[in-house]
Design an enzyme around this catalytic site. Structure first.
Site, PDB file in Angstrom:
ATOM      1  N   CYS A  34       1.004  -1.069  -0.227  1.00  8.78           N
ATOM      2  CA  CYS A  34       0.032   0.261  -0.501  1.00  8.78           C
ATOM      3  C   CYS A  34       1.143   0.953  -0.189  1.00  8.78           C
ATOM      4  O   CYS A  34       0.127   2.770   0.388  1.00  8.78           O
ATOM      5  CB  CYS A  34      -1.134   0.073   1.554  1.00  8.78           C
ATOM      6  SG  CYS A  34      -2.035  -1.152   1.414  1.00  8.78           S
ATOM      7  N   HIS A  68      -2.572   6.628   3.605  1.00 13.38           N
ATOM      8  CA  HIS A  68      -3.450   5.834   3.229  1.00 13.38           C
ATOM      9  C   HIS A  68      -4.446   5.714   3.567  1.00 13.38           C
ATOM     10  O   HIS A  68      -5.299   5.758   5.031  1.00 13.38           O
ATOM     11  CB  HIS A  68      -2.279   4.617   3.592  1.00 13.38           C
ATOM     12  CG  HIS A  68      -2.654   3.284   3.042  1.00 13.38           C
ATOM     13  ND1 HIS A  68      -3.363   3.551   1.981  1.00 13.38           N
ATOM     14  CD2 HIS A  68      -2.822   2.023   3.515  1.00 13.38           C
ATOM     15  CE1 HIS A  68      -3.827   1.965   2.037  1.00 13.38           C
ATOM     16  NE2 HIS A  68      -2.947   1.262   3.017  1.00 13.38           N
ATOM     17  N   ASN A 114     -10.119   0.211   1.593  1.00 10.49           N
ATOM     18  CA  ASN A 114      -8.633   0.232   1.240  1.00 10.49           C
ATOM     19  C   ASN A 114      -8.300  -0.091  -0.302  1.00 10.49           C
ATOM     20  O   ASN A 114      -7.979  -1.333  -0.906  1.00 10.49           O
ATOM     21  CB  ASN A 114      -8.179  -0.856   2.164  1.00 10.49           C
ATOM     22  CG  ASN A 114      -6.181  -1.062   1.666  1.00 10.49           C
ATOM     23  OD1 ASN A 114      -6.037  -0.424   1.812  1.00 10.49           O
ATOM     24  ND2 ASN A 114      -5.364  -1.326   2.919  1.00 10.49           N
TER      25      ASN A 114
HETATM   26  C1  LIG Z   1      -9.132  -6.139  10.683  1.00 14.12           C
HETATM   27  C2  LIG Z   1      -9.645  -5.028  11.604  1.00 14.12           C
HETATM   28  C3  LIG Z   1     -10.611  -4.159  11.071  1.00 14.12           C
HETATM   29  C4  LIG Z   1     -10.236  -6.003  12.610  1.00 14.12           C
HETATM   30  O1  LIG Z   1     -11.172  -5.138  13.691  1.00 14.12           O
HETATM   31  P1  LIG Z   1     -10.517  -5.662  14.988  1.00 14.12           P
HETATM   32  O2  LIG Z   1     -11.432  -5.760  16.216  1.00 14.12           O
HETATM   33  O3  LIG Z   1      -9.517  -6.408  16.105  1.00 14.12           O
HETATM   34  O4  LIG Z   1     -11.357  -7.391  14.792  1.00 14.12           O
HETATM   35  P2  LIG Z   1     -10.456  -8.014  15.665  1.00 14.12           P
HETATM   36  O5  LIG Z   1     -10.101  -9.006  15.060  1.00 14.12           O
HETATM   37  O6  LIG Z   1     -10.854  -8.028  17.380  1.00 14.12           O
HETATM   38  O7  LIG Z   1     -12.674  -9.572  15.591  1.00 14.12           O
HETATM   39  C5  LIG Z   1     -13.443  -9.328  16.793  1.00 14.12           C
HETATM   40  C6  LIG Z   1     -14.306  -9.965  16.624  1.00 14.12           C
HETATM   41  O8  LIG Z   1     -14.957 -10.082  15.073  1.00 14.12           O
HETATM   42  C7  LIG Z   1     -14.709 -11.242  14.273  1.00 14.12           C
HETATM   43  N1  LIG Z   1     -14.573 -10.897  12.490  1.00 14.12           N
HETATM   44  C8  LIG Z   1     -13.885 -10.638  12.084  1.00 14.12           C
HETATM   45  N2  LIG Z   1     -14.360 -10.708  10.734  1.00 14.12           N
HETATM   46  C9  LIG Z   1     -15.409  -9.974  11.011  1.00 14.12           C
HETATM   47  C10 LIG Z   1     -16.551 -10.090  10.051  1.00 14.12           C
HETATM   48  N3  LIG Z   1     -16.178  -9.487   8.867  1.00 14.12           N
HETATM   49  N4  LIG Z   1     -17.220  -9.454   9.924  1.00 14.12           N
HETATM   50  C11 LIG Z   1     -17.835  -9.726  11.318  1.00 14.12           C
HETATM   51  N5  LIG Z   1     -17.327 -10.430  12.171  1.00 14.12           N
HETATM   52  C12 LIG Z   1     -15.903 -10.751  12.201  1.00 14.12           C
HETATM   53  C13 LIG Z   1     -13.588 -11.751  14.978  1.00 14.12           C
HETATM   54  O9  LIG Z   1     -14.029 -13.180  14.499  1.00 14.12           O
HETATM   55  C14 LIG Z   1     -13.695 -11.686  16.142  1.00 14.12           C
HETATM   56  O10 LIG Z   1     -14.751 -12.349  16.357  1.00 14.12           O
HETATM   57  P3  LIG Z   1     -14.146 -13.247  18.071  1.00 14.12           P
HETATM   58  O11 LIG Z   1     -13.813 -12.423  18.930  1.00 14.12           O
HETATM   59  O12 LIG Z   1     -15.651 -14.166  18.201  1.00 14.12           O
HETATM   60  O13 LIG Z   1     -13.240 -14.194  17.676  1.00 14.12           O
HETATM   61  C15 LIG Z   1      -8.723  -4.141  12.260  1.00 14.12           C
HETATM   62  O14 LIG Z   1      -7.792  -4.868  12.883  1.00 14.12           O
HETATM   63  C16 LIG Z   1      -7.803  -3.621  11.338  1.00 14.12           C
HETATM   64  O15 LIG Z   1      -8.068  -2.217  11.158  1.00 14.12           O
HETATM   65  N6  LIG Z   1      -6.260  -3.546  11.316  1.00 14.12           N
HETATM   66  C17 LIG Z   1      -5.337  -3.269  10.410  1.00 14.12           C
HETATM   67  C18 LIG Z   1      -5.851  -3.809   8.966  1.00 14.12           C
HETATM   68  C19 LIG Z   1      -5.216  -2.548   7.871  1.00 14.12           C
HETATM   69  O16 LIG Z   1      -5.189  -1.917   8.224  1.00 14.12           O
HETATM   70  N7  LIG Z   1      -4.696  -3.765   6.763  1.00 14.12           N
HETATM   71  C20 LIG Z   1      -4.142  -2.611   5.511  1.00 14.12           C
HETATM   72  C21 LIG Z   1      -2.757  -2.711   5.893  1.00 14.12           C
HETATM   73  S1  LIG Z   1      -2.066  -1.736   4.666  1.00 14.12           S
END
Ligand SMILES: CC(C)(COP(=O)(O)OP(=O)(O)OC[C@H]1O[C@@H](n2cnc3c(N)ncnc32)[C@H](O)[C@@H]1OP(=O)(O)O)[C@@H](O)C(=O)NCCC(=O)NCCS
Length: 347
Positions: A113, A253, A283
């Site tokens: 990215c 970004h 994204n």
């Molecule tokens: C991916 C992201 C949105 C997840 O958010 P989060 O608050 O950390 O969520 P978690 O990983 O703690 O997951 C929470 C729960 O939601 C669930 N979950 C994951 N994806 C889901 C979705 N699309 N819909 C519903 N539930 C979902 C998980 O299974 C988890 O359930 P559990 O607690 O029963 O296991 C966040 O970590 C993020 O934005 N990370 C950065 C990603 C990024 O910027 N990437 C690009 C880099 S260039």
């Protein structure tokens, strides 16, 4: 002294809009979950027949038209992408041919990215050292074909699109005032397409395991992103002996609204100074910064003489920040204003 001025911009977003509710029909997710975690409401997915090359040509052509530069007057084309049409040849050569450019240098830059900011800094180096006068810099991603719909925590975050700028040599002080490029390969596994390369060749097993699609450790990337977005901005400002008061627009970004808000709060940047379109595009990886930049020009938020702070992070892990001074007068913006006046006069 030679400087590298942004003289044209363009973006292309595929027409197919995919809302969170659309995704909820094919996977176990919800609009509420996606919005609250990422700020994303919808994203665009390329139609059949669209490719990274065709989208790059769309945004690149628009940027050239705005700059008033003919394709055969371009000296160098840089295409930042991690989702090229093929592993080889580089998509940059297809873009060069489809645009009708001459047999010039064309290079694909794959830095996740972060790629567009790396490419813009690279363009500036070529211009400053006198080996190019006009460079077309494109960031494009067709990431929807690299996702698995049963990997819901990753699949809901990404979208397709393209953005481009034309950078031209000038004697007027402007362009990339200061930059920071960084990488830390120790975090490689946090955003990865594990198979399909030399380390893990394509096999049926790799396909079945989803190892030929993007795998991401969301929590680790979130921690990395919140840390590096602020530190890259701080470092580049320090190098330039500037503060956030000097910044007119922060163009980060567009990975996640929470990450952008975290960095903006850390630096006391008011919402009017922060460009955010992640709600509409998700994204778009290497396309996200140029897409946001092009929209900022189109909306009249980026103005001649402005200082822009571009900051990106992504796979590698990598990060980059660039302070970009727009020239005191931009013919392409005058042209937009003239056509707006013409429309107003007609209506
Ligand atoms: C991916 C992201 C949105 C997840 O958010 P989060 O608050 O950390 O969520 P978690 O990983 O703690 O997951 C929470 C729960 O939601 C669930 N979950 C994951 N994806 C889901 C979705 N699309 N819909 C519903 N539930 C979902 C998980 O299974 C988890 O359930 P559990 O607690 O029963 O296991 C966040 O970590 C993020 O934005 N990370 C950065 C990603 C990024 O910027 N990437 C690009 C880099 S260039």
């Amino acid at each position: 002294m030679r400087y590298a001025s942004i003289t044209g911009w363009g973006h292309y977003a595929p027409s197919r809009v995919v809302t969170n509710d659309d995704l909820a029909e094919v996977m176990d997710t919800s609009d509420e979950w996606i919005r609250s975690r990422s700020g994303i409401r919808e994203r665009r997915f390329a139609e059949d027949g669209e490719t990274t090359a065709t989208m790059s040509v769309q945004s690149g052509r628009l940027a050239l038209e705005r700059a008033g530069v003919a394709p055969d007057a371009v000296d160098l084309i840089l295409v930042a992408t991690s989702s090229p049409d093929h592993l080889t040849p580089p998509v940059s050569s297809q873009v060069q041919e489809k645009l009708g450019a001459g047999p010039i240098g064309a290079m694909q830059i794959t830095v996740g990215c972060t790629g567009f900011v790396y490419a813009l800094v690279t363009a500036q180096q070529f211009i400053q050292n006198g080996t190019a006068d006009t460079v077309l810099v494109i960031g494009t991603e067709l990431i929807s074909r690299w996702l698995r719909w049963d990997h819901r925590s990753t699949a809901v975050l990404f979208g397709d699109g393209s953005g481009a700028v034309v950078v031209e040599a000038t004697e007027t002080p402007c362009g990339v005032v200061e930059h920071v490029l960084g990488s830390d390969g120790a975090g490689a596994e946090h955003i990865i397409v594990p198979a399909g390369g030399g380390a893990q060749p394509t096999t049926h097993e790799a396909l079945d395991a989803g190892d030929m699609t993007v795998k991401m450790n969301g929590r680790e990337v979130f921690k990395f992103a919140t840390r590096v977005m602020g530190s890259a901005l701080g470092t580049v400002l320090e190098k330039a002996e500037m503060t956030t008061d000097d910044v007119d627009l922060f163009i980060p970004h567009q990975a996640n609204a929470r990450i952008i808000e975290y960095a903006a709060n850390e630096y006391g940047l008011s919402p009017e100074k922060v460009v955010m379109n992640v709600d509409r595009y998700g994204n778009t990886s290497a396309a996200s910064v140029p897409l946001a930049l092009a929209e900022a020009f189109d909306d009249g938020r980026a103005q001649p003489g402005d200082l822009l702070a571009l900051v990106a992070f992504g796979a590698g892990l990598t990060w980059a920040a660039a302070l970009v001074q727009l020239a005191p007068s931009l013919a392409a913006l005058d042209a937009v204003e003239r056509s707006d006046t013409a429309v107003t006069a007609l209506s």
